[in-house]
Design an enzyme around this catalytic site. Structure first.
Site, mmCIF file in Angstrom:
data_model
loop_
_atom_site.group_PDB
_atom_site.id
_atom_site.type_symbol
_atom_site.label_atom_id
_atom_site.label_comp_id
_atom_site.label_asym_id
_atom_site.label_seq_id
_atom_site.Cartn_x
_atom_site.Cartn_y
_atom_site.Cartn_z
ATOM 1 N N THR A 132 -3.921 15.246 9.359
ATOM 2 C CA THR A 132 -3.887 15.046 7.916
ATOM 3 C C THR A 132 -4.112 16.356 7.165
ATOM 4 O O THR A 132 -4.738 17.286 7.705
ATOM 5 C CB THR A 132 -4.994 14.032 7.538
ATOM 6 O OG1 THR A 132 -5.206 14.069 6.140
ATOM 7 C CG2 THR A 132 -6.324 14.362 8.204
ATOM 8 N N ASP A 133 -3.679 16.402 5.914
ATOM 9 C CA ASP A 133 -3.967 17.567 5.078
ATOM 10 C C ASP A 133 -5.439 17.584 4.637
ATOM 11 O O ASP A 133 -5.924 18.582 4.111
ATOM 12 C CB ASP A 133 -3.038 17.611 3.847
ATOM 13 C CG ASP A 133 -3.158 16.393 2.936
ATOM 14 O OD1 ASP A 133 -3.887 15.435 3.284
ATOM 15 O OD2 ASP A 133 -2.522 16.403 1.859
ATOM 16 N N GLU A 134 -6.155 16.454 4.854
ATOM 17 C CA GLU A 134 -7.538 16.374 4.359
ATOM 18 C C GLU A 134 -8.468 17.329 5.107
ATOM 19 O O GLU A 134 -9.561 17.624 4.638
ATOM 20 C CB GLU A 134 -8.040 14.927 4.432
ATOM 21 C CG GLU A 134 -7.127 13.999 3.653
ATOM 22 C CD GLU A 134 -7.626 12.581 3.454
ATOM 23 O OE1 GLU A 134 -8.841 12.361 3.505
ATOM 24 O OE2 GLU A 134 -6.781 11.708 3.225
ATOM 25 N N TYR A 157 -14.271 11.116 7.685
ATOM 26 C CA TYR A 157 -12.904 10.979 8.232
ATOM 27 C C TYR A 157 -12.286 12.349 8.459
ATOM 28 O O TYR A 157 -11.828 12.669 9.563
ATOM 29 C CB TYR A 157 -12.030 10.146 7.286
ATOM 30 C CG TYR A 157 -10.541 10.269 7.579
ATOM 31 C CD1 TYR A 157 -10.001 9.780 8.768
ATOM 32 C CD2 TYR A 157 -9.678 10.892 6.665
ATOM 33 C CE1 TYR A 157 -8.634 9.903 9.045
ATOM 34 C CE2 TYR A 157 -8.320 11.020 6.936
ATOM 35 C CZ TYR A 157 -7.800 10.529 8.133
ATOM 36 O OH TYR A 157 -6.457 10.656 8.399
ATOM 37 N N LYS A 161 -11.153 14.329 11.934
ATOM 38 C CA LYS A 161 -9.774 14.776 12.202
ATOM 39 C C LYS A 161 -9.755 16.298 12.427
ATOM 40 O O LYS A 161 -9.035 16.787 13.292
ATOM 41 C CB LYS A 161 -8.837 14.391 11.050
ATOM 42 C CG LYS A 161 -8.571 12.898 10.912
ATOM 43 C CD LYS A 161 -7.856 12.259 12.099
ATOM 44 C CE LYS A 161 -6.424 12.681 12.272
ATOM 45 N NZ LYS A 161 -5.738 11.896 13.330
HETATM 46 P P1 NAD Z 1 -3.779 3.010 10.674
HETATM 47 O O1 NAD Z 1 -5.237 2.837 10.441
HETATM 48 O O2 NAD Z 1 -2.797 2.197 9.902
HETATM 49 O O3 NAD Z 1 -3.433 2.766 12.213
HETATM 50 C C1 NAD Z 1 -4.214 3.249 13.248
HETATM 51 C C2 NAD Z 1 -3.768 2.585 14.541
HETATM 52 O O4 NAD Z 1 -4.578 3.108 15.598
HETATM 53 C C3 NAD Z 1 -3.926 1.065 14.550
HETATM 54 O O5 NAD Z 1 -2.792 0.450 15.112
HETATM 55 C C4 NAD Z 1 -5.150 0.847 15.422
HETATM 56 O O6 NAD Z 1 -5.124 -0.406 16.112
HETATM 57 C C5 NAD Z 1 -5.059 2.013 16.385
HETATM 58 N N1 NAD Z 1 -6.365 2.392 16.928
HETATM 59 C C6 NAD Z 1 -7.517 2.608 16.239
HETATM 60 N N2 NAD Z 1 -8.520 2.908 17.093
HETATM 61 C C7 NAD Z 1 -7.967 2.906 18.346
HETATM 62 C C8 NAD Z 1 -8.489 3.156 19.632
HETATM 63 N N3 NAD Z 1 -9.784 3.458 19.812
HETATM 64 N N4 NAD Z 1 -7.646 3.089 20.696
HETATM 65 C C9 NAD Z 1 -6.334 2.800 20.530
HETATM 66 N N5 NAD Z 1 -5.794 2.522 19.326
HETATM 67 C C10 NAD Z 1 -6.598 2.578 18.241
HETATM 68 O O7 NAD Z 1 -3.520 4.570 10.481
HETATM 69 P P2 NAD Z 1 -2.268 5.320 9.884
HETATM 70 O O8 NAD Z 1 -2.407 5.415 8.418
HETATM 71 O O9 NAD Z 1 -1.033 4.743 10.459
HETATM 72 O O10 NAD Z 1 -2.503 6.779 10.472
HETATM 73 C C11 NAD Z 1 -2.005 7.135 11.752
HETATM 74 C C12 NAD Z 1 -2.388 8.574 12.050
HETATM 75 O O11 NAD Z 1 -1.829 9.441 11.056
HETATM 76 C C13 NAD Z 1 -3.889 8.825 12.044
HETATM 77 O O12 NAD Z 1 -4.178 9.728 13.078
HETATM 78 C C14 NAD Z 1 -4.152 9.454 10.684
HETATM 79 O O13 NAD Z 1 -5.257 10.311 10.728
HETATM 80 C C15 NAD Z 1 -2.861 10.222 10.455
HETATM 81 N N6 NAD Z 1 -2.471 10.422 9.049
HETATM 82 C C16 NAD Z 1 -2.482 9.364 8.180
HETATM 83 C C17 NAD Z 1 -2.064 9.575 6.869
HETATM 84 C C18 NAD Z 1 -1.986 8.436 5.878
HETATM 85 O O14 NAD Z 1 -1.666 8.666 4.695
HETATM 86 N N7 NAD Z 1 -2.210 7.200 6.268
HETATM 87 C C19 NAD Z 1 -1.663 10.853 6.448
HETATM 88 C C20 NAD Z 1 -1.683 11.900 7.371
HETATM 89 C C21 NAD Z 1 -2.084 11.668 8.678
HETATM 90 P P1 TYD Z 2 -6.617 6.411 -0.265
HETATM 91 O O1 TYD Z 2 -5.373 5.588 -0.355
HETATM 92 O O2 TYD Z 2 -7.861 5.777 0.260
HETATM 93 O O3 TYD Z 2 -6.239 7.710 0.577
HETATM 94 P P2 TYD Z 2 -7.113 9.090 0.787
HETATM 95 O O4 TYD Z 2 -8.516 8.826 0.466
HETATM 96 O O5 TYD Z 2 -6.894 9.343 2.231
HETATM 97 O O6 TYD Z 2 -6.456 10.103 -0.106
HETATM 98 O O7 TYD Z 2 -6.947 6.979 -1.712
HETATM 99 C C1 TYD Z 2 -5.994 7.697 -2.458
HETATM 100 C C2 TYD Z 2 -6.645 8.106 -3.751
HETATM 101 O O8 TYD Z 2 -6.912 6.910 -4.514
HETATM 102 C C3 TYD Z 2 -7.988 8.781 -3.568
HETATM 103 O O9 TYD Z 2 -8.166 9.774 -4.588
HETATM 104 C C4 TYD Z 2 -8.999 7.657 -3.774
HETATM 105 C C5 TYD Z 2 -8.302 6.779 -4.784
HETATM 106 N N1 TYD Z 2 -8.621 5.324 -4.699
HETATM 107 C C6 TYD Z 2 -9.002 4.633 -5.845
HETATM 108 O O10 TYD Z 2 -9.092 5.193 -6.952
HETATM 109 N N2 TYD Z 2 -9.281 3.297 -5.735
HETATM 110 C C7 TYD Z 2 -9.213 2.638 -4.542
HETATM 111 O O11 TYD Z 2 -9.500 1.407 -4.491
HETATM 112 C C8 TYD Z 2 -8.803 3.368 -3.376
HETATM 113 C C9 TYD Z 2 -8.718 2.698 -2.043
HETATM 114 C C10 TYD Z 2 -8.511 4.705 -3.508
#
Ligand code: NAD
Ligand code: TYD
Length: 349
Positions: A132-134, A157, A161
């Site tokens: 992630t960019d975070e 989180y 990461k």
């Molecule tokens: P998500 O929470 O939707 O999915 C995570 C998946 O991992 C689920 O299917 C869960 O069952 C599985 N999982 C969790 N713990 C596990 C374990 N111990 N063993 C095996 N499987 C397990 O997450 P996402 O949003 O799809 O993110 C996927 C990846 O991309 C993550 O690594 C996250 O850090 C990264 N990422 C997410 C975002 C975003 O905006 N959501 C952005 C950049 C990077």
């Molecule tokens: P989120 O979707 O949780 O992603 P991330 O924290 O990984 O960026 O949140 C996106 C932005 O929205 C973040 O600035 C937090 C804000 N947010 C709210 O204002 N209300 C909410 O209920 C949630 C879940 C997020």
């Protein structure tokens, strides 16, 4: 022999799109989806491809080192695309330990298994870590994260990461493990679990519930359509330089409040409701502790070196996302039953 690719977390939001991208585009690969099916994992996300002959699902937990070793011995993957993680910042604030266990120890278990199974020959092997960019921390009003920006994570989180990213690089530097990393901005799209801002607001609009905006709503995120993230992962997995990181983003920054207003506008139009109906649900609530002000990605490296460009504009992507949720209300009802309600009440009461 068929190339075999292990994708972890393939039943989750982004993982399911990555699995689909690989299963449909590469019939010559055997794709193994390893997922523990936590609250965020859902095999419904993969209904359309579950019977493909080049797809196998394995239920398993990456924190279980013995099981991971056994799986690597059984399937002998040539490549790993690692997405399994605890992914929600708010949950990491309530329970950081689960993030250390899955995101750090789980990643190290996979690295150990890859190192062991590939030890005699790294030729044609690759461990792709999805991050992630975070990890870069927070920006002020200006500037962009590049691949050289120093890591400065703030939430549990992002700290977990960042730690996993460091371990992946350490295995490259120490043992020569072939690796690539992608650090992507906020994703949105079909199958997004409604704990994150966009799907949570869509769900609440459809149920006439308030739309909780943390703090003053001026926090800024860069948003990328999830299918464009899956395409970027495909590109970097195949063409990225060994040992390198690639930032992935949409050059698409939105303040949360403006984003939610745009979402409300589009939903009202699609449902034929009078202008302003959904926006009345917007409610400013207590801020998230340690809330990062702004994330913004400089995605020029992946663009210049690998020719990557997102395929949809934000307006198109958001429209497709809303359409998906409107046509898949059974999916939404299913994932918001049971434990979700408890989580929601605790988080937002
Ligand atoms: P998500 O929470 O939707 O999915 C995570 C998946 O991992 C689920 O299917 C869960 O069952 C599985 N999982 C969790 N713990 C596990 C374990 N111990 N063993 C095996 N499987 C397990 O997450 P996402 O949003 O799809 O993110 C996927 C990846 O991309 C993550 O690594 C996250 O850090 C990264 N990422 C997410 C975002 C975003 O905006 N959501 C952005 C950049 C990077
Ligand atoms: P989120 O979707 O949780 O992603 P991330 O924290 O990984 O960026 O949140 C996106 C932005 O929205 C973040 O600035 C937090 C804000 N947010 C709210 O204002 N209300 C909410 O209920 C949630 C879940 C997020």
């Amino acid at each position: 022999m068929k190339k075999s690719i292990l994708i972890t977390g393939g039943a989750g939001f982004i993982g399911s799109h990555v699995v689909r991208e690989f299963v449909t585009k590469y019939p010559a690969y055997q794709i193994i989806n390893l997922d523990a099916l936590t609250y965020a994992g859902n095999l419904e996300n993969l209904k359309d491809i579950e019977n493909r002959s080049n797809y196998t699902f394995v239920k398993g937990d990456i924190t279980d080192a013995a099981h991971i070793f056994a799986l690597f011995n059984e399937y002998k993957p040539d490549g790993v695309i690692h997405l399994a993680a605890e992914s929600h910042v708010d949950r990491s604030i309530t329970d950081p330990s689960a993030f250390v266990t899955t995101n750090v120890i789980g990643t190290v278990n996979l690295l150990n298994a890859a190192k062991e199974i590939w030890k005699d020959n790294y030729q044609g092997k690759r461990f792709h870590h999805v991050s992630t960019d975070e990890v870069y921390g927070a920006l002020g009003d200006t500037g962009l994260f590049t691949e050289d920006t120093k890591y400065d994570p703030h939430s549990p989180y992002s700290a977990s990461k960042a730690s996993s990213d460091h371990f992946v690089r350490a295995y490259h530097d120490t043992y020569g493990l072939p690796i690539v990393l992608t650090n992507c901005s906020n994703n949105y799209g079909p199958n997004h679990f409604p704990e994150k801002l966009i799907p949570l607001c869509i769900h609440n609009i459809l149920n006439n519930k308030s739309l909780p905006i943390y703090g003053d709503g001026k926090y800024t995120r860069d948003w990328l359509f999830v299918i464009d993230h899956a395409k970027a992962i495909n590109l970097v997995f195949h063409k990225g330089k060994n040992g390198d990181s690639y930032n992935v983003g949409g050059f698409n920054e939105w303040q949360n409040i403006d984003l939610v207003k745009e979402l409300c506008k589009q939903v009202d139009e699609k449902l034929g409701r009078p202008k302003g109906t959904s926006a009345k649900l917007i409610t400013f609530v207590k801020d998230r502790p340690g809330h990062d002000l702004r994330y913004a990605i400089d995605a020029s490296k992946i663009n210049k070196e690998l020719g990557y460009k997102p395929s949809v504009t934000f307006e198109e992507g958001l429209s497709k996302t809303i359409d998906w949720f409107l046509s898949n209300q059974a999916w939404l009802d299913n994932v918001t039953s049971g434990d979700y309600q408890k989580y929601y009440d605790k988080q937002y009461s």
